[in-house]
Design a protein around this motif. Sequence first.
Motif, PDB file in Angstrom:
ATOM      1  N   ASN A   1       3.149  19.280  -1.323  1.00  0.00           N
ATOM      2  CA  ASN A   1       1.936  18.420  -2.639  1.00  0.00           C
ATOM      3  C   ASN A   1       2.549  17.117  -3.033  1.00  0.00           C
ATOM      4  O   ASN A   1       1.472  16.905  -3.720  1.00  0.00           O
ATOM      5  CB  ASN A   1       2.246  19.862  -3.731  1.00  0.00           C
ATOM      6  N   GLY A   2       3.356  16.419  -2.270  1.00  0.00           N
ATOM      7  CA  GLY A   2       3.561  15.502  -2.440  1.00  0.00           C
ATOM      8  C   GLY A   2       2.500  14.877  -0.978  1.00  0.00           C
ATOM      9  O   GLY A   2       2.015  14.909  -0.749  1.00  0.00           O
ATOM     10  N   HIS A   3       2.765  13.298  -1.463  1.00  0.00           N
ATOM     11  CA  HIS A   3       2.084  13.217  -0.200  1.00  0.00           C
ATOM     12  C   HIS A   3       2.989  11.757   0.623  1.00  0.00           C
ATOM     13  O   HIS A   3       3.976  11.736   0.027  1.00  0.00           O
ATOM     14  CB  HIS A   3       0.519  11.635  -1.062  1.00  0.00           C
ATOM     15  N   ILE A   4       2.185  11.786   1.714  1.00  0.00           N
ATOM     16  CA  ILE A   4       3.765  11.154   2.512  1.00  0.00           C
ATOM     17  C   ILE A   4       2.372  10.626   3.551  1.00  0.00           C
ATOM     18  O   ILE A   4       1.562  10.648   3.914  1.00  0.00           O
ATOM     19  CB  ILE A   4       4.226  11.854   3.367  1.00  0.00           C
ATOM     20  N   VAL A   5       2.783   8.854   4.414  1.00  0.00           N
ATOM     21  CA  VAL A   5       2.114   8.545   5.250  1.00  0.00           C
ATOM     22  C   VAL A   5       2.733   8.938   7.019  1.00  0.00           C
ATOM     23  O   VAL A   5       3.721   9.101   7.205  1.00  0.00           O
ATOM     24  CB  VAL A   5       2.241   7.326   5.960  1.00  0.00           C
ATOM     25  N   ILE A   6       1.000   9.531   7.657  1.00  0.00           N
ATOM     26  CA  ILE A   6       1.611  10.582   9.115  1.00  0.00           C
ATOM     27  C   ILE A   6       0.810   9.461   9.874  1.00  0.00           C
ATOM     28  O   ILE A   6      -0.525   9.227   9.597  1.00  0.00           O
ATOM     29  CB  ILE A   6       1.690  11.928   9.701  1.00  0.00           C
TER      30      ILE A   6
ATOM     31  N   VAL B   1       5.353   5.815   1.810  1.00  0.00           N
ATOM     32  CA  VAL B   1       4.498   7.370   0.320  1.00  0.00           C
ATOM     33  C   VAL B   1       2.856   6.213   0.036  1.00  0.00           C
ATOM     34  O   VAL B   1       3.864   4.917  -0.351  1.00  0.00           O
ATOM     35  CB  VAL B   1       6.049   7.549  -0.248  1.00  0.00           C
ATOM     36  N   PRO B   2       2.421   6.795   0.600  1.00  0.00           N
ATOM     37  CA  PRO B   2       0.892   5.603   0.066  1.00  0.00           C
ATOM     38  C   PRO B   2       0.792   6.372  -1.392  1.00  0.00           C
ATOM     39  O   PRO B   2       1.176   6.865  -2.737  1.00  0.00           O
ATOM     40  CB  PRO B   2      -0.535   6.609   0.576  1.00  0.00           C
TER      41      PRO B   2
ATOM     42  N   LYS C   1       0.469  -1.226  -0.216  1.00  0.00           N
ATOM     43  CA  LYS C   1      -0.165   0.178   0.193  1.00  0.00           C
ATOM     44  C   LYS C   1       0.696   1.276  -0.074  1.00  0.00           C
ATOM     45  O   LYS C   1       0.367   2.224   0.083  1.00  0.00           O
ATOM     46  CB  LYS C   1      -1.185  -0.228   1.589  1.00  0.00           C
ATOM     47  N   THR C   2       2.091   1.206   0.521  1.00  0.00           N
ATOM     48  CA  THR C   2       2.725   2.321   0.397  1.00  0.00           C
ATOM     49  C   THR C   2       4.551   1.737   0.130  1.00  0.00           C
ATOM     50  O   THR C   2       4.965   0.886  -0.837  1.00  0.00           O
ATOM     51  CB  THR C   2       3.213   2.984   1.885  1.00  0.00           C
ATOM     52  N   TYR C   3       4.974   3.145  -0.591  1.00  0.00           N
ATOM     53  CA  TYR C   3       6.925   2.607  -0.424  1.00  0.00           C
ATOM     54  C   TYR C   3       7.772   3.333   0.022  1.00  0.00           C
ATOM     55  O   TYR C   3       6.880   4.554   0.121  1.00  0.00           O
ATOM     56  CB  TYR C   3       6.746   2.729  -2.435  1.00  0.00           C
TER      57      TYR C   3
END
Length: 161
Positions: free
Chosen positions: A31-36, A84-85, A19-21
């Motif tokens: 404007n990027g994505h991240i998992v918090i 990162v999702p 689900k993430t990398y």
Amino acid sequence: MSDSEEHHFESKADAGASKTYPQQAGTIRKNGHIVIKNRPCKVVEVSTSKTGKHGHAKCHFVAIDIFNGKKLEDIVPSSHNCDVPHVNRTDYQLIDISEDGFVSLLTESGGTKDDLRLPTDEALLTQIKDGFNEGKDLIVTVMSAMGEEQICALKDIGPKN
């Protein structure tokens, strides 16, 4: 094993894809994505502190959950990896809105997708309901990440013929 034996494998929907990398914290931009805190987020602010006497430069991320809009923050050494999702957007044509708040959507392959609720965002919700009640052809954009899906946008392609 003989050649006449057949092997049957159950296929999974995502073929075991994660689900993430991982991505180095220093390379994640606004404007990027991240998992918090195990939530997929869109980065709204990044600040990097200088290296201290003993240590790493740190990245301070301020991000907004892409599904519930909550603001989350995280501080990570810039040389470390962050999750990162995988965020996907898919367009579907709206067929029907059920009384219990679920939508019926037409997929590209011609099947239906009936497991999505109406969005919680009031403005988008009224746009979808009003457009549907007026008999317009509506295309909804569904954003999916980390096993969650939600309608995030709406396009009007004109009245139904």
